[in-house]
Motif scaffolding. Structure first.
Motif, PDB file in Angstrom:
ATOM      1  N   THR A  76      13.141  -1.012  27.709  1.00 27.57           N
ATOM      2  CA  THR A  76      13.558  -2.097  26.829  1.00 27.57           C
ATOM      3  C   THR A  76      13.084  -1.808  25.413  1.00 27.57           C
ATOM      4  O   THR A  76      11.952  -1.380  25.203  1.00 27.57           O
ATOM      5  N   CYS A  77      13.954  -2.051  24.469  1.00 18.86           N
ATOM      6  CA  CYS A  77      13.612  -1.907  23.052  1.00 18.86           C
ATOM      7  C   CYS A  77      13.870  -3.252  22.372  1.00 18.86           C
ATOM      8  O   CYS A  77      15.018  -3.677  22.256  1.00 18.86           O
ATOM      9  N   ALA A  78      12.794  -3.894  21.961  1.00 20.66           N
ATOM     10  CA  ALA A  78      12.911  -5.183  21.287  1.00 20.66           C
ATOM     11  C   ALA A  78      12.912  -4.966  19.783  1.00 20.66           C
ATOM     12  O   ALA A  78      12.014  -4.306  19.238  1.00 20.66           O
ATOM     13  N   ALA A  79      13.915  -5.514  19.120  1.00 24.47           N
ATOM     14  CA  ALA A  79      14.060  -5.333  17.683  1.00 24.47           C
ATOM     15  C   ALA A  79      13.752  -6.625  16.951  1.00 24.47           C
ATOM     16  O   ALA A  79      14.096  -7.718  17.410  1.00 24.47           O
ATOM     17  N   TRP A  86      18.612   6.022  21.967  1.00 23.96           N
ATOM     18  CA  TRP A  86      17.401   6.437  22.683  1.00 23.96           C
ATOM     19  C   TRP A  86      17.276   7.955  22.579  1.00 23.96           C
ATOM     20  O   TRP A  86      18.271   8.681  22.733  1.00 23.96           O
ATOM     21  N   PHE A  87      16.059   8.383  22.314  1.00 23.89           N
ATOM     22  CA  PHE A  87      15.734   9.799  22.247  1.00 23.89           C
ATOM     23  C   PHE A  87      14.536  10.042  23.157  1.00 23.89           C
ATOM     24  O   PHE A  87      13.860   9.103  23.581  1.00 23.89           O
ATOM     25  N   ARG A  88      14.266  11.302  23.424  1.00 24.27           N
ATOM     26  CA  ARG A  88      13.079  11.627  24.209  1.00 24.27           C
ATOM     27  C   ARG A  88      12.489  12.945  23.729  1.00 24.27           C
ATOM     28  O   ARG A  88      13.197  13.784  23.167  1.00 24.27           O
ATOM     29  N   GLN A  89      11.207  13.078  23.959  1.00 23.72           N
ATOM     30  CA  GLN A  89      10.513  14.315  23.591  1.00 23.72           C
ATOM     31  C   GLN A  89       9.513  14.662  24.690  1.00 23.72           C
ATOM     32  O   GLN A  89       8.593  13.886  24.959  1.00 23.72           O
ATOM     33  N   ALA A  90       9.731  15.810  25.296  1.00 20.51           N
ATOM     34  CA  ALA A  90       8.831  16.324  26.317  1.00 20.51           C
ATOM     35  C   ALA A  90       7.784  17.197  25.649  1.00 20.51           C
ATOM     36  O   ALA A  90       8.008  17.725  24.561  1.00 20.51           O
ATOM     37  N   THR A 149      22.340   4.392  31.577  1.00 21.20           N
ATOM     38  CA  THR A 149      23.265   3.464  30.942  1.00 21.20           C
ATOM     39  C   THR A 149      22.557   2.731  29.809  1.00 21.20           C
ATOM     40  O   THR A 149      21.493   2.154  30.018  1.00 21.20           O
ATOM     41  N   ILE A 150      23.169   2.753  28.635  1.00 18.94           N
ATOM     42  CA  ILE A 150      22.626   2.033  27.489  1.00 18.94           C
ATOM     43  C   ILE A 150      23.419   0.746  27.309  1.00 18.94           C
ATOM     44  O   ILE A 150      24.642   0.719  27.494  1.00 18.94           O
ATOM     45  N   SER A 151      22.721  -0.326  26.953  1.00 22.73           N
ATOM     46  CA  SER A 151      23.379  -1.605  26.705  1.00 22.73           C
ATOM     47  C   SER A 151      22.562  -2.384  25.687  1.00 22.73           C
ATOM     48  O   SER A 151      21.418  -2.027  25.399  1.00 22.73           O
ATOM     49  N   ARG A 152      23.157  -3.437  25.136  1.00 21.16           N
ATOM     50  CA  ARG A 152      22.432  -4.237  24.153  1.00 21.16           C
ATOM     51  C   ARG A 152      22.736  -5.716  24.358  1.00 21.16           C
ATOM     52  O   ARG A 152      23.832  -6.080  24.778  1.00 21.16           O
ATOM     53  N   ASP A 153      21.741  -6.523  24.027  1.00 23.55           N
ATOM     54  CA  ASP A 153      21.843  -7.978  24.140  1.00 23.55           C
ATOM     55  C   ASP A 153      21.586  -8.540  22.750  1.00 23.55           C
ATOM     56  O   ASP A 153      20.460  -8.502  22.252  1.00 23.55           O
ATOM     57  N   TYR A 154      22.640  -9.070  22.119  1.00 21.77           N
ATOM     58  CA  TYR A 154      22.512  -9.527  20.742  1.00 21.77           C
ATOM     59  C   TYR A 154      21.644 -10.775  20.631  1.00 21.77           C
ATOM     60  O   TYR A 154      20.885 -10.922  19.679  1.00 21.77           O
ATOM     61  N   TYR A 164      18.685  -1.786  26.008  1.00 23.47           N
ATOM     62  CA  TYR A 164      18.156  -1.330  27.284  1.00 23.47           C
ATOM     63  C   TYR A 164      18.612   0.094  27.577  1.00 23.47           C
ATOM     64  O   TYR A 164      19.680   0.527  27.141  1.00 23.47           O
ATOM     65  N   LEU A 165      17.805   0.792  28.329  1.00 22.83           N
ATOM     66  CA  LEU A 165      18.217   2.076  28.879  1.00 22.83           C
ATOM     67  C   LEU A 165      17.891   2.035  30.370  1.00 22.83           C
ATOM     68  O   LEU A 165      16.726   2.118  30.764  1.00 22.83           O
TER      69      LEU A 165
END
Length: 124
Positions: free
Chosen positions: A21-24, A36-40, A69-74, A80-81
């Motif tokens: 979850t990403c809260a803005a 969404w990005f990632r770094q190993a 799956t990426i989605s967003r809740d306005y 979300y990922l």
């Protein structure tokens, strides 16, 4: 100005699922494409998924297509990922990002705002 806070990371066995979850914060959330990005460890940051400002257009890295799956809740100003069928190679710190240009996020890994990241570890 947009501030991003990721949650939902953790330790999961291969084949399991997690939802990040990403809260803005900020009043202009609806104006931004989100990614969404990632770094190993020892690797460069890589693009994972993105969604346009209208929530209609999405893009995925080939390595996660069909599993994430990426989605967003306005109303909640949240992105979300959903990550299913996780593999050990999905282990990384996952970052949320916001930008005015979806193409820049997807192609150039360029965004205007970044979160602090959340660790995802997938055990074999």
């Amino acid at each position: 100005q947009v501030q991003l806070v990721e949650t939902g990371g953790g330790l999961v066995q291969a084949g399991g699922s997690l939802r990040l979850t990403c809260a803005a914060s900020g009043r202009t959330f609806t104006n931004y494409a989100m990614g969404w990005f990632r770094q190993a460890p020892g690797k460069e940051r890589e693009f994972v998924a993105a969604i346009n400002w209208n929530g209609v257009t999405t893009h995925y890295a080939d390595s996660v297509k069909g599993r994430f799956t990426i989605s967003r809740d306005y109303a909640k100003k949240t992105v979300y990922l959903q990550m299913n069928s996780l593999k050990p190679e999905d282990t990384a710190v996952y970052y949320c990002a916001a930008g005015g240009d979806l193409r820049a996020i997807v192609v150039l890994a360029r965004a205007d705002y970044w979160g602090q990241g959340t660790q995802v570890t997938v055990s074999s």
